[in-house]
Design a protein around this motif. Structure first.
Motif, short mmCIF file in Angstrom:
data_model
loop_
_atom_site.label_atom_id
_atom_site.label_comp_id
_atom_site.label_asym_id
_atom_site.label_seq_id
_atom_site.Cartn_x
_atom_site.Cartn_y
_atom_site.Cartn_z
N VAL A 73 -20.58 3.80 -7.98
CA VAL A 73 -20.56 4.47 -9.29
C VAL A 73 -19.12 4.77 -9.70
CG1 VAL A 73 -22.87 5.45 -9.09
CG2 VAL A 73 -20.91 6.74 -8.21
N LEU A 74 -18.93 4.79 -11.01
CA LEU A 74 -17.61 5.08 -11.58
C LEU A 74 -17.78 6.08 -12.71
CD1 LEU A 74 -14.53 4.32 -11.75
CD2 LEU A 74 -15.21 2.69 -13.54
N ALA A 75 -17.09 7.21 -12.63
CA ALA A 75 -17.09 8.21 -13.69
C ALA A 75 -15.75 8.17 -14.41
CB ALA A 75 -17.33 9.60 -13.11
N VAL A 76 -15.80 8.36 -15.73
CA VAL A 76 -14.59 8.29 -16.57
C VAL A 76 -14.49 9.58 -17.37
CG1 VAL A 76 -13.37 6.99 -18.34
CG2 VAL A 76 -14.90 5.78 -16.75
N GLN A 77 -13.47 10.36 -17.10
CA GLN A 77 -13.29 11.67 -17.74
C GLN A 77 -12.00 11.71 -18.54
OE1 GLN A 77 -15.20 14.77 -17.66
NE2 GLN A 77 -13.71 15.11 -19.31
N TYR A 78 -12.10 12.08 -19.82
CA TYR A 78 -10.90 12.27 -20.64
C TYR A 78 -10.35 13.67 -20.41
CZ TYR A 78 -7.97 13.19 -24.71
OH TYR A 78 -6.92 13.55 -25.52
N LEU A 79 -9.04 13.77 -20.26
CA LEU A 79 -8.35 15.06 -20.16
C LEU A 79 -7.20 15.07 -21.15
CD1 LEU A 79 -8.22 15.45 -16.26
CD2 LEU A 79 -9.74 16.65 -17.84
N PRO A 80 -7.00 16.17 -21.88
CA PRO A 80 -5.96 16.21 -22.92
C PRO A 80 -4.54 16.06 -22.38
CG PRO A 80 -7.53 18.00 -23.21
CD PRO A 80 -7.82 17.38 -21.87
N ASP A 81 -4.36 16.38 -21.09
CA ASP A 81 -3.00 16.35 -20.55
C ASP A 81 -3.07 15.98 -19.07
OD1 ASP A 81 -0.50 17.72 -19.22
OD2 ASP A 81 -0.07 17.60 -21.36
N SER A 82 -2.10 15.19 -18.61
CA SER A 82 -2.10 14.75 -17.20
C SER A 82 -1.91 15.91 -16.24
CB SER A 82 -0.99 13.71 -16.97
OG SER A 82 0.27 14.26 -17.29
N SER A 83 -1.35 17.02 -16.71
CA SER A 83 -1.15 18.18 -15.84
C SER A 83 -2.48 18.82 -15.44
CB SER A 83 -0.26 19.22 -16.54
OG SER A 83 -0.91 19.74 -17.70
N GLN A 84 -3.58 18.47 -16.13
CA GLN A 84 -4.88 19.04 -15.83
C GLN A 84 -5.64 18.28 -14.74
OE1 GLN A 84 -7.15 19.44 -19.43
NE2 GLN A 84 -5.54 20.53 -20.51
N VAL A 85 -5.09 17.13 -14.32
CA VAL A 85 -5.81 16.29 -13.36
C VAL A 85 -6.04 17.01 -12.04
CG1 VAL A 85 -5.65 14.20 -11.96
CG2 VAL A 85 -5.06 14.12 -14.39
N ALA A 86 -4.98 17.60 -11.48
CA ALA A 86 -5.11 18.27 -10.18
C ALA A 86 -6.10 19.42 -10.25
CB ALA A 86 -3.74 18.77 -9.71
N LYS A 87 -6.06 20.20 -11.31
CA LYS A 87 -6.99 21.32 -11.47
C LYS A 87 -8.42 20.80 -11.57
CE LYS A 87 -8.06 25.22 -14.54
NZ LYS A 87 -8.21 26.18 -13.43
N TYR A 88 -8.61 19.75 -12.34
CA TYR A 88 -9.94 19.17 -12.52
C TYR A 88 -10.52 18.71 -11.19
CZ TYR A 88 -13.66 16.24 -14.44
OH TYR A 88 -14.88 15.68 -14.73
N LEU A 89 -9.70 18.08 -10.37
CA LEU A 89 -10.18 17.52 -9.11
C LEU A 89 -10.35 18.56 -8.02
CD1 LEU A 89 -8.07 14.23 -8.94
CD2 LEU A 89 -10.52 14.42 -9.36
N HIS A 90 -9.49 19.57 -8.01
CA HIS A 90 -9.44 20.46 -6.85
C HIS A 90 -9.96 21.88 -7.09
CE1 HIS A 90 -7.33 17.37 -4.71
NE2 HIS A 90 -6.38 17.33 -5.60
N ASP A 91 -10.18 22.25 -8.33
CA ASP A 91 -10.61 23.62 -8.61
C ASP A 91 -12.09 23.72 -8.97
OD1 ASP A 91 -8.03 24.22 -8.16
OD2 ASP A 91 -7.54 24.86 -10.18
#
Length: 239
Positions: A73-91
């Motif tokens: 499976v592959l999920a595709v998530q839009y985020l407004p800013d690349s700085s949010q990637v770590a928070k999205y994945l780890h928080d």
């Protein structure tokens, strides 16, 4: 006589050791998003080809058609800013890919896709129609378990009596919560295409797309609890 007794004791010891030895540990699969490449540029309203490779010590290699495609499976998530990637994945904000893996292994994606009608309605259409019903989980669970026809035209929904009721309701809750979101898409399969959204209200900045692939292997033979998952994540830049 002593020699024969010594051989017997050694054989008995080896047999006992083999019987008491723990199961061989299952190796976790190696998952790689091969296409697109990390940090590639993409646009809104664009069809993006993808390809995922899987290597698993027990299940085999996707290059040799040894991996069940729907289990990937592959999920595709839009985020407004690349700085949010770590928070999205780890928080704790990221999408539960285990639900998608369950849907893939249960063949949900044979008849349904996230955003576009396939054989049956898209999960987005289902979410839009039933989200406001207070009894949506119970109502849809009955349809899945017993089968139905006429709800979406003449197409028949085959009965799925072997699915566990708790799992069905868990997945339905996930579909109703996530499938109408314009900033999120998902697909199954080792390769194919996905579409980026045409527009995301209130998020007109360039932003990024976060691609998250997962495969849960079949574990050791006769030891289902030994299954392990493999993941890969890449970021695409929005032009």
């Amino acid at each position: 006589m002593r020699h024969k007794l010594s051989i017997f004791i050694s054989f008995l010891g080896l047999t006992l050791f083999a019987a008491l030895a723990p199961y061989q540990e299952n190796e976790a699969p190696v998952v790689k998003i091969f296409v697109p490449q990390r940090n590639d540029g993409v646009s809104l309203d664009e069809w993006i080809p993808y390809r995922i490779t899987i290597t698993d010590m027990e299940d085999g290699n996707s290059e040799y058609d040894e991996i069940t495609a729907n289990d990937v499976v592959l999920a595709v998530q839009y985020l407004p800013d690349s700085s949010q990637v770590a928070k999205y994945l780890h928080d704790g904000e990221s999408i539960d890919l285990d639900v998608l893996s369950w849907m893939g292994s249960s063949n949900c994606f044979t008849c349904h896709s996230a955003k576009d009608k396939l054989i049956g309605p898209s999960f987005s259409q289902i979410a839009d129609r039933y989200n406001n019903r207070t009894d949506a989980l119970q109502y849809l669970a009955r349809k899945i378990t017993n089968g139905t026809t006429g709800t979406w035209g003449n197409q028949i929904m085959p009965a799925q009596p072997d699915l566990k009721p708790d799992e069905v309701k868990m997945v339905l809750g996930w579909i109703l919560k996530n499938s109408s979101r314009p900033d999120f898409n998902y697909v199954s399969g080792i390769e194919g295409v996905f579409r980026t959204p045409k527009k995301i209200e209130g998020k007109e900045g360039k932003g990024v797309f976060l691609l998250m692939a997962q495969y849960i292997d079949h574990g050791l033979e006769n030891v289902p609890e030994s299954s392990k998952k493999g993941n890969d994540t890449i970021v695409l830049q929005v032009r």
